[in-house]
Motif scaffolding. Structure first.
Motif, short mmCIF file in Angstrom:
data_model
loop_
_atom_site.label_atom_id
_atom_site.label_comp_id
_atom_site.label_asym_id
_atom_site.label_seq_id
_atom_site.Cartn_x
_atom_site.Cartn_y
_atom_site.Cartn_z
N ASP A 2 19.62 61.83 28.04
CA ASP A 2 19.77 60.57 28.76
C ASP A 2 20.23 59.44 27.83
O ASP A 2 20.94 58.55 28.24
CB ASP A 2 18.46 60.16 29.43
CG ASP A 2 18.16 60.99 30.65
OD1 ASP A 2 19.13 61.54 31.21
OD2 ASP A 2 16.99 61.07 31.04
N SER A 3 19.81 59.48 26.58
CA SER A 3 20.18 58.41 25.66
C SER A 3 21.68 58.44 25.35
O SER A 3 22.26 57.42 25.01
CB SER A 3 19.37 58.51 24.37
OG SER A 3 19.64 59.74 23.72
N VAL A 4 22.34 59.57 25.48
CA VAL A 4 23.78 59.69 25.25
C VAL A 4 24.54 59.32 26.53
O VAL A 4 25.58 58.67 26.49
CB VAL A 4 24.15 61.12 24.78
CG1 VAL A 4 25.65 61.30 24.70
CG2 VAL A 4 23.49 61.41 23.45
N ALA A 5 24.04 59.74 27.69
CA ALA A 5 24.73 59.51 28.96
C ALA A 5 24.76 58.03 29.32
O ALA A 5 25.73 57.55 29.89
CB ALA A 5 24.05 60.30 30.07
N SER A 6 23.72 57.30 28.98
CA SER A 6 23.66 55.89 29.34
C SER A 6 24.78 55.07 28.69
O SER A 6 25.46 54.32 29.39
CB SER A 6 22.28 55.34 28.97
OG SER A 6 22.14 54.02 29.40
N PRO A 7 25.02 55.17 27.38
CA PRO A 7 26.13 54.41 26.79
C PRO A 7 27.49 54.84 27.34
O PRO A 7 28.38 54.02 27.54
CB PRO A 7 26.04 54.69 25.29
CG PRO A 7 24.65 55.14 25.05
CD PRO A 7 24.20 55.80 26.34
N ILE A 8 27.65 56.13 27.61
CA ILE A 8 28.93 56.62 28.17
C ILE A 8 29.15 56.02 29.55
O ILE A 8 30.26 55.62 29.89
CB ILE A 8 28.95 58.16 28.18
CG1 ILE A 8 29.01 58.69 26.75
CG2 ILE A 8 30.12 58.68 28.99
CD1 ILE A 8 28.87 60.19 26.63
N TYR A 10 27.95 53.17 30.68
CA TYR A 10 28.29 51.75 30.52
C TYR A 10 29.72 51.56 30.04
O TYR A 10 30.43 50.67 30.51
CB TYR A 10 27.32 51.07 29.54
CG TYR A 10 25.94 50.86 30.12
CD1 TYR A 10 25.78 50.21 31.34
CD2 TYR A 10 24.82 51.33 29.46
CE1 TYR A 10 24.51 50.02 31.87
CE2 TYR A 10 23.55 51.15 29.99
CZ TYR A 10 23.41 50.49 31.20
OH TYR A 10 22.17 50.30 31.73
N ILE A 11 30.16 52.39 29.12
CA ILE A 11 31.53 52.31 28.62
C ILE A 11 32.52 52.63 29.74
O ILE A 11 33.54 51.96 29.91
CB ILE A 11 31.73 53.24 27.40
CG1 ILE A 11 30.95 52.68 26.20
CG2 ILE A 11 33.21 53.38 27.05
CD1 ILE A 11 30.90 53.61 25.01
N SER A 12 32.19 53.64 30.54
CA SER A 12 33.06 54.01 31.66
C SER A 12 33.15 52.87 32.67
O SER A 12 34.23 52.54 33.15
CB SER A 12 32.52 55.27 32.36
OG SER A 12 32.53 56.36 31.49
N LEU A 13 32.01 52.28 32.99
CA LEU A 13 32.01 51.16 33.93
C LEU A 13 32.81 49.97 33.37
O LEU A 13 33.56 49.32 34.09
CB LEU A 13 30.58 50.72 34.26
CG LEU A 13 29.78 51.66 35.15
CD1 LEU A 13 28.33 51.20 35.25
CD2 LEU A 13 30.41 51.76 36.52
#
Length: 176
Positions: A2-8, A10-13
């Motif tokens: 989850d800690s990796v998916a969250s920044p990705i 946010y970057i995607s958004l």
């Protein structure tokens, strides 16, 4: 994980948001360039030679959008003086001329132009709404209401006429 998916996420958004903003900025720039090009072309041509009524109307409309009302009025008057337009086209020029006068708070002149448009095209709902609005600005509620009601007879779903007529009816009831 989850800690990796969250920044990705946010970057995607952020990328989607930036892409959307870029799209709208580019679209606005292209629209502005197209308008400025038409303005430049028309001004250049009409400074050198006599134009058509349609060209004077187009130039007047661009100037109106740019809020250059005095210049727009001059172009609309030239279009009318050529006496080549009739019917709906001439009514549109009178309506635009009325709008330019209205924007300068010259309500009597605006009313005169809207009435000219309506002589040519009695069911011109936009001119009726504009005439009603001019009457409102002159504090003439009854003729304004008549204009909006006439617009609603022609176009019952006209939201501007519905809203303004309802407001005027309330005002006339409370003042009676």
């Amino acid at each position: 994980m989850d800690s990796v998916a969250s920044p990705i996420l946010y970057i995607s958004l952020l990328l989607v948001l930036l892409g959307s903003v870029a799209f709208f900025v580019v679209r606005q720039v292209l629209k502005t360039r197209r308008i400025e090009s038409a303005l430049s072309r028309l001004q250049s041509k009409l400074n050198k030679e006599k134009g058509t009524a349609e060209e004077y109307y187009e130039l007047g409309s661009i100037l109106l959008d740019k809020r250059l009302f005095t210049q727009a009025i001059a172009q609309f008057q030239k279009a009318i003086k050529l006496e080549t337009l009739e019917g709906q086209d001439l009514a549109a020029v009178y309506n635009a001329l009325g709008f330019a006068y209205f924007a300068q708070e010259q309500y009597d002149l605006a009313i005169k132009q809207y009435k000219e448009a309506l002589k040519l095209l009695p069911e011109y709902v936009t001119a009726l709404n504009n005439l009603g609005h001019s009457y409102e600005r002159k504090q003439l509620a009854s003729p304004a209401l008549e204009c909006y009601e006439q617009a609603l007879v022609i176009e019952p779903s006209n939201q501007t006429a519905k809203r303004r007529a309802e407001s005027l009816r309330k005002r006339l009831v409370t003042s009676a």
